[in-house]
Design a protein around this motif. Sequence first.
Motif, PDB file in Angstrom:
ATOM      1  N   MET A  64      -5.590  40.068  13.842  1.00 10.68           N
ATOM      2  CA  MET A  64      -6.459  40.504  12.763  1.00 10.68           C
ATOM      3  C   MET A  64      -6.837  41.791  12.897  1.00 10.68           C
ATOM      4  SD  MET A  64      -8.491  37.109  12.489  1.00 10.68           S
ATOM      5  CE  MET A  64      -9.889  37.359  11.091  1.00 10.68           C
ATOM      6  N   ASP A  65      -7.062  42.305  14.174  1.00  8.67           N
ATOM      7  CA  ASP A  65      -7.194  43.714  14.182  1.00  8.67           C
ATOM      8  C   ASP A  65      -5.957  44.659  14.170  1.00  8.67           C
ATOM      9  OD1 ASP A  65      -9.898  43.774  15.337  1.00  8.67           O
ATOM     10  OD2 ASP A  65      -9.649  43.756  17.205  1.00  8.67           O
ATOM     11  N   VAL A  66      -4.684  44.072  14.574  1.00 11.97           N
ATOM     12  CA  VAL A  66      -3.508  44.866  14.284  1.00 11.97           C
ATOM     13  C   VAL A  66      -3.501  44.984  12.584  1.00 11.97           C
ATOM     14  CG1 VAL A  66      -1.139  44.888  14.255  1.00 11.97           C
ATOM     15  CG2 VAL A  66      -2.425  44.205  16.362  1.00 11.97           C
ATOM     16  N   CYS A  67      -3.587  44.033  11.919  1.00  7.99           N
ATOM     17  CA  CYS A  67      -3.509  44.262  10.524  1.00  7.99           C
ATOM     18  C   CYS A  67      -4.717  45.031   9.963  1.00  7.99           C
ATOM     19  CB  CYS A  67      -3.869  42.756   9.926  1.00  7.99           C
ATOM     20  SG  CYS A  67      -2.172  41.484  10.135  1.00  7.99           S
ATOM     21  N   GLN A 127       5.622  35.217  17.074  1.00 12.65           N
ATOM     22  CA  GLN A 127       4.581  35.646  17.576  1.00 12.65           C
ATOM     23  C   GLN A 127       3.416  36.483  16.889  1.00 12.65           C
ATOM     24  OE1 GLN A 127       7.806  37.153  20.544  1.00 12.65           O
ATOM     25  NE2 GLN A 127       5.893  37.546  21.737  1.00 12.65           N
ATOM     26  N   PHE A 128       2.216  36.598  17.344  1.00 12.13           N
ATOM     27  CA  PHE A 128       1.141  37.145  16.672  1.00 12.13           C
ATOM     28  C   PHE A 128       1.631  38.612  16.718  1.00 12.13           C
ATOM     29  CE2 PHE A 128      -1.160  33.517  17.721  1.00 12.13           C
ATOM     30  CZ  PHE A 128      -1.820  33.394  16.523  1.00 12.13           C
ATOM     31  N   PRO A 129       1.177  39.388  15.499  1.00 14.49           N
ATOM     32  CA  PRO A 129       1.717  40.968  15.543  1.00 14.49           C
ATOM     33  C   PRO A 129       0.834  41.454  16.479  1.00 14.49           C
ATOM     34  CG  PRO A 129       0.277  40.170  13.795  1.00 14.49           C
ATOM     35  CD  PRO A 129       0.491  38.951  14.470  1.00 14.49           C
ATOM     36  N   VAL A 188     -15.215  48.701   3.311  1.00 14.24           N
ATOM     37  CA  VAL A 188     -14.698  49.111   1.986  1.00 14.24           C
ATOM     38  C   VAL A 188     -13.617  50.154   2.050  1.00 14.24           C
ATOM     39  CG1 VAL A 188     -14.840  50.184  -0.183  1.00 14.24           C
ATOM     40  CG2 VAL A 188     -16.889  48.777   0.737  1.00 14.24           C
ATOM     41  N   VAL A 189     -12.137  49.586   1.750  1.00 12.69           N
ATOM     42  CA  VAL A 189     -11.065  50.329   1.830  1.00 12.69           C
ATOM     43  C   VAL A 189     -10.499  50.261   0.245  1.00 12.69           C
ATOM     44  CG1 VAL A 189      -8.764  50.269   2.953  1.00 12.69           C
ATOM     45  CG2 VAL A 189     -10.657  49.265   4.134  1.00 12.69           C
ATOM     46  N   LEU A 190     -10.244  51.770   0.019  1.00 15.02           N
ATOM     47  CA  LEU A 190      -9.806  51.981  -1.315  1.00 15.02           C
ATOM     48  C   LEU A 190     -10.639  51.004  -2.511  1.00 15.02           C
ATOM     49  CD1 LEU A 190      -5.967  51.889  -0.818  1.00 15.02           C
ATOM     50  CD2 LEU A 190      -7.582  53.870  -0.903  1.00 15.02           C
ATOM     51  N   GLY A 191     -11.847  50.969  -2.312  1.00 16.37           N
ATOM     52  CA  GLY A 191     -12.568  50.370  -3.205  1.00 16.37           C
ATOM     53  C   GLY A 191     -12.888  49.032  -3.019  1.00 16.37           C
ATOM     54  N   LYS A 192     -12.294  48.250  -2.044  1.00 19.92           N
ATOM     55  CA  LYS A 192     -12.327  46.894  -1.915  1.00 19.92           C
ATOM     56  C   LYS A 192     -12.732  46.590  -0.340  1.00 19.92           C
ATOM     57  CE  LYS A 192      -8.956  44.302  -3.995  1.00 19.92           C
ATOM     58  NZ  LYS A 192      -7.753  43.897  -4.294  1.00 19.92           N
ATOM     59  N   ARG A 193     -13.488  45.407  -0.304  1.00 25.25           N
ATOM     60  CA  ARG A 193     -13.740  44.966   1.019  1.00 25.25           C
ATOM     61  C   ARG A 193     -12.406  44.479   1.958  1.00 25.25           C
ATOM     62  NH1 ARG A 193     -15.569  40.215   1.163  1.00 25.25           N
ATOM     63  NH2 ARG A 193     -16.796  40.316   3.275  1.00 25.25           N
ATOM     64  N   MET A 194     -12.370  44.967   3.026  1.00 29.87           N
ATOM     65  CA  MET A 194     -11.333  44.524   3.914  1.00 29.87           C
ATOM     66  C   MET A 194     -11.085  43.122   3.853  1.00 29.87           C
ATOM     67  SD  MET A 194     -10.950  45.512   7.877  1.00 29.87           S
ATOM     68  CE  MET A 194     -11.024  47.277   7.673  1.00 29.87           C
ATOM     69  N   GLU A 195     -12.000  42.185   3.917  1.00 31.91           N
ATOM     70  CA  GLU A 195     -11.562  40.839   3.688  1.00 31.91           C
ATOM     71  C   GLU A 195     -10.769  40.474   2.532  1.00 31.91           C
ATOM     72  OE1 GLU A 195     -14.301  37.296   4.998  1.00 31.91           O
ATOM     73  OE2 GLU A 195     -14.326  37.522   2.789  1.00 31.91           O
ATOM     74  N   ASP A 196     -11.091  41.013   1.648  1.00 28.95           N
ATOM     75  CA  ASP A 196     -10.597  40.875   0.431  1.00 28.95           C
ATOM     76  C   ASP A 196      -9.258  41.560   0.081  1.00 28.95           C
ATOM     77  OD1 ASP A 196     -13.044  39.501  -0.616  1.00 28.95           O
ATOM     78  OD2 ASP A 196     -13.816  41.325  -1.366  1.00 28.95           O
ATOM     79  N   HIS A 197      -8.801  42.674   0.838  1.00 31.58           N
ATOM     80  CA  HIS A 197      -7.471  42.946   0.881  1.00 31.58           C
ATOM     81  C   HIS A 197      -6.650  42.259   1.488  1.00 31.58           C
ATOM     82  CE1 HIS A 197      -7.572  47.177  -0.784  1.00 31.58           C
ATOM     83  NE2 HIS A 197      -8.549  47.538  -0.410  1.00 31.58           N
ATOM     84  N   LEU A 198      -7.065  41.621   2.793  1.00 32.48           N
ATOM     85  CA  LEU A 198      -6.242  41.220   3.743  1.00 32.48           C
ATOM     86  C   LEU A 198      -6.176  39.593   3.438  1.00 32.48           C
ATOM     87  CD1 LEU A 198      -7.467  42.913   6.965  1.00 32.48           C
ATOM     88  CD2 LEU A 198      -5.188  43.251   5.918  1.00 32.48           C
ATOM     89  N   ARG A 199      -7.368  38.862   3.130  1.00 33.64           N
ATOM     90  CA  ARG A 199      -7.169  37.672   2.742  1.00 33.64           C
ATOM     91  C   ARG A 199      -6.628  36.773   3.838  1.00 33.64           C
ATOM     92  NH1 ARG A 199      -8.142  36.178  -2.640  1.00 33.64           N
ATOM     93  NH2 ARG A 199      -6.426  34.660  -2.531  1.00 33.64           N
ATOM     94  N   PHE A 200      -7.195  36.674   5.199  1.00 30.71           N
ATOM     95  CA  PHE A 200      -6.546  36.251   6.469  1.00 30.71           C
ATOM     96  C   PHE A 200      -6.601  34.518   6.123  1.00 30.71           C
ATOM     97  CE2 PHE A 200      -7.722  39.920   9.014  1.00 30.71           C
ATOM     98  CZ  PHE A 200      -6.426  40.335   9.255  1.00 30.71           C
ATOM     99  N   LEU A 233     -13.478  38.877  23.553  1.00 30.88           N
ATOM    100  CA  LEU A 233     -13.019  38.133  22.339  1.00 30.88           C
ATOM    101  C   LEU A 233     -14.106  38.666  21.316  1.00 30.88           C
ATOM    102  CD1 LEU A 233     -11.278  35.929  21.768  1.00 30.88           C
ATOM    103  CD2 LEU A 233     -13.318  34.403  22.098  1.00 30.88           C
ATOM    104  N   CYS A 234     -13.484  39.795  20.419  1.00 28.51           N
ATOM    105  CA  CYS A 234     -14.354  40.458  19.388  1.00 28.51           C
ATOM    106  C   CYS A 234     -13.377  40.994  18.331  1.00 28.51           C
ATOM    107  CB  CYS A 234     -15.386  41.199  19.903  1.00 28.51           C
ATOM    108  SG  CYS A 234     -14.590  42.678  20.758  1.00 28.51           S
ATOM    109  N   TYR A 235     -13.737  41.575  17.255  1.00 24.13           N
ATOM    110  CA  TYR A 235     -13.159  42.270  16.498  1.00 24.13           C
ATOM    111  C   TYR A 235     -13.354  43.804  16.977  1.00 24.13           C
ATOM    112  CZ  TYR A 235     -12.194  37.900  14.016  1.00 24.13           C
ATOM    113  OH  TYR A 235     -11.767  36.701  13.816  1.00 24.13           O
ATOM    114  N   ARG A 236     -12.367  44.862  17.025  1.00 19.88           N
ATOM    115  CA  ARG A 236     -12.523  46.065  17.244  1.00 19.88           C
ATOM    116  C   ARG A 236     -12.338  47.029  16.033  1.00 19.88           C
ATOM    117  NH1 ARG A 236     -11.109  43.552  21.888  1.00 19.88           N
ATOM    118  NH2 ARG A 236     -12.013  44.394  23.806  1.00 19.88           N
ATOM    119  N   HIS A 237     -11.493  46.333  15.232  1.00 22.53           N
ATOM    120  CA  HIS A 237     -11.004  47.071  13.689  1.00 22.53           C
ATOM    121  C   HIS A 237     -11.269  46.254  12.786  1.00 22.53           C
ATOM    122  CE1 HIS A 237      -9.131  50.077  16.511  1.00 22.53           C
ATOM    123  NE2 HIS A 237      -8.794  48.997  17.244  1.00 22.53           N
ATOM    124  N   TYR A 238     -11.293  45.064  12.735  1.00 22.09           N
ATOM    125  CA  TYR A 238     -11.443  44.111  11.574  1.00 22.09           C
ATOM    126  C   TYR A 238     -12.863  43.794  11.416  1.00 22.09           C
ATOM    127  CZ  TYR A 238     -11.736  40.173   8.203  1.00 22.09           C
ATOM    128  OH  TYR A 238     -11.975  39.321   7.384  1.00 22.09           O
TER     129      TYR A 238
END
Length: 434
Positions: free
Chosen positions: A359-362, A309-311, A32-44, A22-27
């Motif tokens: 979230m990791d897949v996204c 289902q989850f992606p 920073v992705v393309l100049g923006k925080r990943m959280e701010d891109h994905l907005r889960f 139970l952890c995040y391996r990719h999220y």
Amino acid sequence: MTEFFDGIAALAYEGPESNSELCYRHYNPDEVVLGKRMEDHLRFAVAWWHSFAWEGGDPFGGQTFERPWHPQDDMGRAKMKADVAFEMFEKLGVPFYCWHDADIRPEQGNYAGNLRTLEEITDYMAEKQESAKVRCLWGTANMFSHRRWMAGASTNPDPEVFAYAAATVKGCLDATMKLGGENYVLWGGREGYETLLNTDMGMELDHMGRFLSMVVDYKHKIGFKGTILVEPKPQEPSKHQYDYDAATCIGFLRKYGLENEVKLNLEQGHAILAGHSFEHEIAVAAAEGMLGSIDMNRNDYQSGWDTDQFPNNVPEVALAYYHILKAGGLGTGGTNFDAKLRRQSIDPIDLLAGHAGGMDVCARGLKAAATMIEDGGLEQALTERYAGWKTPQAQEMLGSDLASLQKRVLDEGIEPEPRSGRQERLENYVNRFV
């Protein structure tokens, strides 16, 4: 803290090599992705209905989940459900959640009672938000589950149901604004027909257009700054729904003069049911400036229905985010997990694991999409394919007429030779990144 997730720590980013269950391996929200925080891109966002209100039933069997807030029939259990929800938001570290009115309040059997309990529970949620990092991405009204909605809401042949629907949406829009929601969604679960033998389609579409105009008017009246969204789906539960796909919704919005007021909330599973890919629906909405938000999930390709289902398919998700990034991002929208556990996944940890995996897949898809944009290979291929249209002669041709073009073909002896679309090479290109 509640006892539901007792002994389960908050999830953290541990990187691709982690062996933790139970952890995040990719999220990594701060990457920073393309100049923006990943959280701010994905907005889960977490969907209240699937994660907390759904009891694990399917068309062939009843409840499999035994939660301490079941049955969901009084305010005490509604508040307990909210307590667990906010604890899960914190453990996941998601910035948003989404809800229907029927997910968060107990059914009272009458409008006045439902409004009272909606106001009470959203007051409670607003208090919890004050000490939490999570906030409301969007709210909506469930106008498809109760028997009163069996023939639709705004498209119902009974004008009293139309009035009831209007009152319901007003209450939900008020509650969304109170919670600081950044959008409001209308999904017409039964805005369609079972048979044309008893359906006046023209009247129903006009009523649906008028209803949506009322929603937009009320939004401006109360000063709601969020985006109004509609969500396409071709079928289920109705045989045919009027919001069939992105193109259908865009045509509907243009017909009723709402194209500058309303955007689309697109779902992966709904796109598949309509015979499209998710990236197709996103590209259609983006081309018309109507991309608003997304519901992220997947269908089982063997079942033929909306399994939510989850992606878990990184290439599919990468292409979706590629078109989202090309369109400038999700704006006030987000990535809402309209996804539910399998009815055999009954443990509390399963709820966290399902979201963490999604979230990791996204995150992997987003990073792949960003790398493709930075590399520029797909854009270069498009530029080369359509290069002929950049010439002055080609642009002049668009303002010409059939007779002039026939003369040119005859005079110049034009005999075009087909050119390769390079599909396999482009698919190989995408596979380099996913």
